[in-house]
Design a protein around this motif. Structure first.
Motif, PDB file in Angstrom:
ATOM      1  N   LEU A 159     -58.348 -36.850 -23.494  1.00 52.10           N
ATOM      2  CA  LEU A 159     -57.074 -37.039 -22.799  1.00 52.10           C
ATOM      3  C   LEU A 159     -57.242 -36.883 -21.298  1.00 52.10           C
ATOM      4  N   LEU A 160     -58.000 -35.873 -20.891  1.00 52.77           N
ATOM      5  CA  LEU A 160     -58.199 -35.611 -19.473  1.00 52.77           C
ATOM      6  C   LEU A 160     -58.898 -36.778 -18.785  1.00 52.77           C
TER       7      LEU A 160
ATOM      8  N   ALA B  36     -59.162 -39.990 -19.873  1.00 48.85           N
ATOM      9  CA  ALA B  36     -58.343 -41.205 -19.918  1.00 48.85           C
ATOM     10  C   ALA B  36     -57.223 -41.170 -18.888  1.00 48.85           C
ATOM     11  N   LEU B  37     -56.566 -40.039 -18.746  1.00 55.28           N
ATOM     12  CA  LEU B  37     -55.476 -39.929 -17.778  1.00 55.28           C
ATOM     13  C   LEU B  37     -55.988 -39.958 -16.342  1.00 55.28           C
TER      14      LEU B  37
ATOM     15  N   PHE C 265     -56.768 -43.554 -15.560  1.00 58.32           N
ATOM     16  CA  PHE C 265     -55.562 -44.362 -15.369  1.00 58.32           C
ATOM     17  C   PHE C 265     -54.880 -44.040 -14.050  1.00 58.32           C
ATOM     18  N   LEU C 266     -54.739 -42.759 -13.739  1.00 54.77           N
ATOM     19  CA  LEU C 266     -54.059 -42.371 -12.504  1.00 54.77           C
ATOM     20  C   LEU C 266     -54.861 -42.770 -11.266  1.00 54.77           C
TER      21      LEU C 266
ATOM     22  N   ALA D 199     -53.847 -35.602 -14.017  1.00 58.08           N
ATOM     23  CA  ALA D 199     -54.385 -35.688 -15.374  1.00 58.08           C
ATOM     24  C   ALA D 199     -54.387 -34.325 -16.040  1.00 58.08           C
ATOM     25  N   TRP D 200     -54.733 -33.289 -15.277  1.00 54.65           N
ATOM     26  CA  TRP D 200     -54.738 -31.935 -15.830  1.00 54.65           C
ATOM     27  C   TRP D 200     -53.332 -31.493 -16.230  1.00 54.65           C
TER      28      TRP D 200
ATOM     29  N   VAL E  19     -50.679 -33.392 -16.997  1.00 54.62           N
ATOM     30  CA  VAL E  19     -50.168 -34.156 -18.142  1.00 54.62           C
ATOM     31  C   VAL E  19     -50.905 -33.752 -19.424  1.00 54.62           C
ATOM     32  N   THR E  20     -52.221 -33.560 -19.333  1.00 53.41           N
ATOM     33  CA  THR E  20     -52.985 -33.135 -20.511  1.00 53.41           C
ATOM     34  C   THR E  20     -52.518 -31.783 -20.999  1.00 53.41           C
TER      35      THR E  20
END
Length: 212
Positions: A77-78, A80-81, A84-85, A112-113, A115-116
């Motif tokens: 998740l970290l 991928a986000l 994307f960001l 990313a951190w 949101v994860t």
């Protein structure tokens, strides 16, 4: 398509593009059963189960507020986000100098951190924490002597764990205990000596325990 590839291979998104490919490859292997979702998780019993200190990537993720789920899930998740960001940020600022793209990288990692961390909270219910087995789990259980006798310096017994599996463990009687434990006798494990890595036992008469 060309613009997308240029953005994906440009700074700062390129820092995560290749890592994202590795992550995608990993989950393909998981899908086909070649790997498990806990591939990066460390067995807590190996380090902290008997009084030692744990450590590793799992502890780092927990410190960052990303614990409670398999390390591979949180890292995926970290990555991928962050990819994307950073891609979105790069497209928004366009072709610019490093002093502009570096803040985009920092913002992407921080976003990313955050949101994860928010996504991990509900996922903890999907991945309930497993309590790592410990040798101390045998304390309080009965065992059957498998050696000729048990002394203060020698002895082995077979013990049944809570899950039904059996193990042969090293057992000892305390110094000065005059009661002999012979092969086939039932004994009660009442303590564990972490220094000597042996269990301390005492005789146990099952006939005196109507509950068993």
């Amino acid at each position: 398509m060309g613009e997308f590839l240029d953005a994906a291979l440009g700074f700062p998104a390129v820092l995560f593009s290749f890592v994202l490919m590795v992550v995608a490859g990993y989950w393909v292997l998981v899908l086909f059963g070649a790997l498990g979702t806990d591939a990066l998780d460390v067995d807590a019993d190996a380090g902290a189960g008997d009084g030692g200190e744990g450590g590793g990537l799992g502890d780092l993720m927990a410190w960052a507020g990303l614990g409670g789920v398999p390390v591979t899930v949180a890292l995926s998740l970290l990555v991928a986000l962050a990819w994307f960001l950073s891609l979105v940020g790069q497209v928004l600022v366009g072709v610019a100098h490093a002093w502009v793209t570096v803040p985009v990288l920092v913002a992407a990692v921080a976003g990313a951190w955050l949101v994860t961390r928010a996504l991990v909270r509900p996922l903890r219910r999907v991945f309930p924490a497993d309590v790592a087995p410990s040798r101390r789990d045998f304390v309080g259980r009965l065992c059957v002597v498998r050696t000729g006798r048990v002394t203060a310096g020698f002895g082995q017994a077979e013990v049944t764990a809570a899950d039904g599996s059996t193990a042969v463990v090293q057992i000892r009687v305390p110094d000065g205990d005059a009661v002999a434990l012979l092969s086939g006798a039932t004994a009660l494990i009442f303590d564990y000596d972490a220094i000597g890595e042996v269990f301390l036992v005492m005789p146990y008469d099952t006939a005196l325990d109507p509950g068993r």
